[in-house]
Design an enzyme around this catalytic site. Structure first.
Site, PDB file in Angstrom:
ATOM      1  N   GLY A  19       0.794  -1.226   0.000  1.00  0.00           N
ATOM      2  CA  GLY A  19       0.000   0.000   0.000  1.00  0.00           C
ATOM      3  C   GLY A  19       0.821   1.267   0.000  1.00  0.00           C
ATOM      4  O   GLY A  19       0.275   2.361  -0.175  1.00  0.00           O
ATOM      5  N   GLY A  20       2.157   1.152   0.213  1.00  0.00           N
ATOM      6  CA  GLY A  20       3.006   2.345   0.248  1.00  0.00           C
ATOM      7  C   GLY A  20       2.601   3.316   1.341  1.00  0.00           C
ATOM      8  O   GLY A  20       2.677   4.529   1.169  1.00  0.00           O
ATOM      9  N   ASN A 110       7.231  -3.970  16.505  1.00  0.00           N
ATOM     10  CA  ASN A 110       6.487  -2.760  16.867  1.00  0.00           C
ATOM     11  C   ASN A 110       5.260  -3.045  17.727  1.00  0.00           C
ATOM     12  O   ASN A 110       4.529  -2.121  18.073  1.00  0.00           O
ATOM     13  CB  ASN A 110       6.016  -2.022  15.610  1.00  0.00           C
ATOM     14  N   GLU A 174       7.020   3.300  19.295  1.00  0.00           N
ATOM     15  CA  GLU A 174       7.107   2.294  18.231  1.00  0.00           C
ATOM     16  C   GLU A 174       7.550   0.928  18.756  1.00  0.00           C
ATOM     17  O   GLU A 174       7.944   0.052  17.991  1.00  0.00           O
ATOM     18  CB  GLU A 174       8.063   2.783  17.141  1.00  0.00           C
ATOM     19  N   HIS A 250      13.316   3.297  12.099  1.00  0.00           N
ATOM     20  CA  HIS A 250      13.410   2.706  13.435  1.00  0.00           C
ATOM     21  C   HIS A 250      14.877   2.400  13.714  1.00  0.00           C
ATOM     22  O   HIS A 250      15.662   2.175  12.786  1.00  0.00           O
ATOM     23  CB  HIS A 250      12.625   1.386  13.528  1.00  0.00           C
ATOM     24  N   CYS A 371      12.284  -7.025  12.169  1.00  0.00           N
ATOM     25  CA  CYS A 371      10.925  -6.458  12.227  1.00  0.00           C
ATOM     26  C   CYS A 371       9.895  -7.533  12.541  1.00  0.00           C
ATOM     27  O   CYS A 371       8.880  -7.263  13.183  1.00  0.00           O
ATOM     28  CB  CYS A 371      10.551  -5.823  10.892  1.00  0.00           C
TER      29      CYS A 371
END
EC number: 3.5.3.23
Length: 448
Positions: A19-20, A110, A174, A250, A371
């Site tokens: 989705g950018g 996150n 975050e 991050h 991540c």
């Protein structure tokens, strides 16, 4: 009593799409609106979980979220049946539908900040769900995150759960992507390392000019207070604003820590020497010997680091005391990064082996190995108190791969998100998943 670091990896959800949505995340923006393969993405993630389990590491799984998030769309004024809500959003505000379909919860670094019992005042493991307020599509995650973590770590004798911080810019949080912990052994008291991008209230701290700093000092301090951490057991460091403006959104894109070791890029932090000295002094007070491995910019540029996700890696302790670095395939594709890693592992230091994983579906959305995992340090008693349904085993791997093969599409484009059938597919899949993982009712469609 023996202690472990357990990696709980996020299971990629059925609506994984490009989705950018993440301004400041170079990969997310550059791959916007390409077609995605949710089935491949989920299987790639599961393959990494299985491999680490087979290497002898403690491995768990964290369930994805319900998407499309119809309740979020209703809060924005769309009404009617669930199908009508999706249809109206697609017609009137496609970016909002795309945001409500994001599978970004797969990046569970996150999801929350976690402090182990050896560090906290009450001797329990503490979890604070991250508010992720910098990006709308992620800001809607924390209520479900809290329910899922509560179902995984339900025993109140051992686990304490805190609600997300106030969802305002001053307390932008975050989670573990800006947090690591140094210790001698996982069960020993350690030093928790909080990295922030800016201060909300103190103008003496610089801030990036191009991309937003998502984590504030004040948020990090609030989490440390909630978890009951000792002042001597906490170090706050500011990420270099210049690297945030180069796509380091991050800290886990520019540094990774484990045990007594910090592996970081030369340009990662401000006041680096002072930070290293504080880490060394505070870790020494609890019997640890801090070590740092600095990657010079002359060997690997910040751009190389962002493109390859060298630092968005997993640094894991092996039984012989050495360490293993889990990196994405993109590291092998970058000559400077790969040459550096070959030199690193042959230099006689603690990091002796590199293992490469194909995580292309996640990487194209800006998320590497680090991540995809939330680290939770647990002693044997605490591990035994975790919901056993979420601990990776060979049978669970088999069940989850069969579940993915049954329910996931192998191609998803933006226009597919408007298909009401996708919502039904996702709810059917997630209802079955909660039974596989023994989570109970955690999703809005199961509760309401």
């Amino acid at each position: 009593m023996k202690s472990y670091e357990v990696n709980f990896d996020g299971l990629v959800g059925p609506t994984h799409n490009y989705g950018g949505l993440s301004y400041g995340n170079v990969a997310s923006q550059s791959n916007s609106q390409q077609s995605s393969n949710p089935k491949e993405a989920a299987l790639q993630g599961l393959a990494k979980m299985k491999a680490l389990m087979e290497m002898g590491f403690q491995q768990g799984v964290l369930a994805p979220q319900e998407r499309p998030d119809v309740a979020a769309l209703r809060r924005l004024g769309f009404s009617g049946t669930d199908a009508q809500v999706i249809e109206r959003a697609a017609k009137e505000a496609m970016p909002l539908l795309v945001a409500s379909c994001s599978a970004s919860s797969m990046w569970v670094a996150n999801a929350a900040t976690v402090s182990p019992s050896a560090d906290t005042a009450d001797g329990r493991v503490h979890f604070t769900a991250a508010n992720l307020n910098c990006k709308y599509h992620r800001s809607i995650e924390h209520p479900t995150t809290s329910r899922v973590l509560g179902a995984m770590f339900a025993n109140q004798q051992h686990f304490a759960h805190h609600a997300a911080l106030p969802a305002v810019a001053q307390f932008g949080d975050e989670g573990a992507a800006n947090h690591t912990r140094f210790c001698r052994e996982y069960g020993d008291a350690g030093v928790e390392f909080f990295v922030f991008g800016r201060s909300a209230f103190d103008t003496r701290y610089p801030a990036p000019q191009k991309y937003p700093a998502r984590q504030t000092l004040e948020a990090s301090q609030a989490v440390a207070r909630l978890h009951g951490l000792r002042d001597d057991g906490v170090v706050y460091a500011q990420q270099n604003p210049a690297v945030i403006d180069q796509g380091v959104f991050h800290n886990d894109v520019i540094a990774v820590g484990n045990g007594e070791v910090l592996f970081y890029h030369e340009d990662a932090f401000l006041d680096t020497d002072q930070m290293l000295a504080e880490l060394q002094a505070k870790l020494a007070k609890v019997g640890g010997k801090f070590q740092s491995v600095c990657v010079p910019r002359s060997a690997v540029t910040v751009d190389d680091a962002v493109r390859s996700y060298l630092f968005n890696s997993q640094l894991l302790s092996r039984p012989d005391g050495s360490m293993l670095l889990i990196v994405p395939e993109e590291c092998r594709g970058n000559e400077r990064v790969w040459n550096y890693l070959q030199g690193l592992t042959s230099s006689g230091g603690l990091i002796r082996e590199v293992k490469v994983f194909d995580l292309k579906q996640s990487m194209q959305n800006g998320g590497g190995p680090a991540c995809l995992r939330l680290r939770v340090a647990l002693n044997e008693t605490e591990l035994a108190a975790v919901n056993p349904g979420v601990i990776m085993t060979a049978p669970l791997y088999g069940s989850l791969t069969a579940w993915v093969e049954k329910h996931y599409r192998d191609r998803l484009t933006e226009s597919d998100l408007a298909d009401p059938q996708l919502l039904l597919e996702c709810r059917t899949a997630l209802d079955e998943l909660t039974q596989i993982l023994k989570l109970g009712a955690v999703y809005p469609f199961q509760i309401n």
